[in-house]
Design a protein around this motif. Structure first.
Motif, mmCIF file in Angstrom:
data_model
loop_
_atom_site.group_PDB
_atom_site.id
_atom_site.type_symbol
_atom_site.label_atom_id
_atom_site.label_comp_id
_atom_site.label_asym_id
_atom_site.label_seq_id
_atom_site.Cartn_x
_atom_site.Cartn_y
_atom_site.Cartn_z
ATOM 1 N N GLU A 15 0.828 -1.213 0.000
ATOM 2 C CA GLU A 15 0.000 0.000 0.000
ATOM 3 C C GLU A 15 0.861 1.260 0.000
ATOM 4 O OE1 GLU A 15 -4.015 -1.177 2.422
ATOM 5 O OE2 GLU A 15 -2.136 -1.144 3.544
ATOM 6 N N ARG A 16 1.896 1.255 0.822
ATOM 7 C CA ARG A 16 2.791 2.417 0.885
ATOM 8 C C ARG A 16 3.473 2.645 -0.463
ATOM 9 N NH1 ARG A 16 4.062 4.790 5.518
ATOM 10 N NH2 ARG A 16 6.164 5.305 4.831
ATOM 11 N N SER A 17 3.914 1.568 -1.110
ATOM 12 C CA SER A 17 4.543 1.689 -2.422
ATOM 13 C C SER A 17 3.564 2.230 -3.452
ATOM 14 C CB SER A 17 5.064 0.337 -2.909
ATOM 15 O OG SER A 17 6.275 0.038 -2.312
ATOM 16 N N GLY A 18 2.339 1.744 -3.413
ATOM 17 C CA GLY A 18 1.317 2.211 -4.349
ATOM 18 C C GLY A 18 1.039 3.693 -4.190
ATOM 19 N N ILE A 19 0.910 4.134 -2.952
ATOM 20 C CA ILE A 19 0.680 5.550 -2.685
ATOM 21 C C ILE A 19 1.869 6.370 -3.154
ATOM 22 C CG2 ILE A 19 0.420 7.273 -0.845
ATOM 23 C CD1 ILE A 19 -1.166 5.073 0.716
ATOM 24 N N ASP A 20 3.065 5.916 -2.825
ATOM 25 C CA ASP A 20 4.291 6.626 -3.190
ATOM 26 C C ASP A 20 4.404 6.801 -4.702
ATOM 27 O OD1 ASP A 20 7.465 6.361 -3.870
ATOM 28 O OD2 ASP A 20 7.137 7.453 -1.993
ATOM 29 N N VAL A 21 4.258 5.723 -5.442
ATOM 30 C CA VAL A 21 4.397 5.779 -6.907
ATOM 31 C C VAL A 21 3.310 6.656 -7.514
ATOM 32 C CG1 VAL A 21 4.165 4.392 -9.006
ATOM 33 C CG2 VAL A 21 5.590 3.590 -7.139
ATOM 34 N N THR A 22 2.091 6.507 -7.045
ATOM 35 C CA THR A 22 0.987 7.277 -7.605
ATOM 36 C C THR A 22 1.191 8.770 -7.367
ATOM 37 O OG1 THR A 22 -0.470 5.400 -7.159
ATOM 38 C CG2 THR A 22 -1.519 7.478 -7.672
ATOM 39 N N ILE A 23 1.629 9.132 -6.174
ATOM 40 C CA ILE A 23 1.835 10.546 -5.875
ATOM 41 C C ILE A 23 3.043 11.095 -6.620
ATOM 42 C CG2 ILE A 23 2.458 12.163 -4.025
ATOM 43 C CD1 ILE A 23 0.440 10.679 -2.269
#
Length: 94
Positions: A15-23
């Motif tokens: 989840e943290r990786s997904g948020i990071d990449v998306t932002i």
């Protein structure tokens, strides 16, 4: 410390990786706000859980820039092979 105090820390690595990449791919702060809404992440939780990324977001413009072809008339957004709109008839025969 209750669960609300450590919310960003309860996210999985995925989840943290997904948020990071998306932002990181967002072009404006408005897009970041939409992303935070999508992940149900408050601004305070985002800053607490992603402090370096929050600093980078501050450098983004408020709104997304227009795409380069957004200023062209509608007929010219998709010119044909010869540079004229596909619905424009050709003149003359070969």
């Amino acid at each position: 410390m209750n669960e609300d105090d450590c919310f960003p820390l309860l996210l999985s690595g995925r989840e943290r990786s997904g948020i990071d990449v998306t932002i990181r791919t967002a072009a404006s702060r408005a897009e970041v706000a939409d992303i935070l809404d999508r992940y149900a992440l408050s601004e305070a939780d985002f800053v607490a859980g992603f402090p370096d990324l929050a600093k980078a977001v501050q450098e983004l413009p408020d709104e997304s820039p227009l795409p380069s072809d957004a200023r062209l008339p509608t007929r010219m957004k998709n010119p044909g092979i010869l540079g004229r709109p596909p619905d424009e008839p050709t003149t003359g025969a070969r």
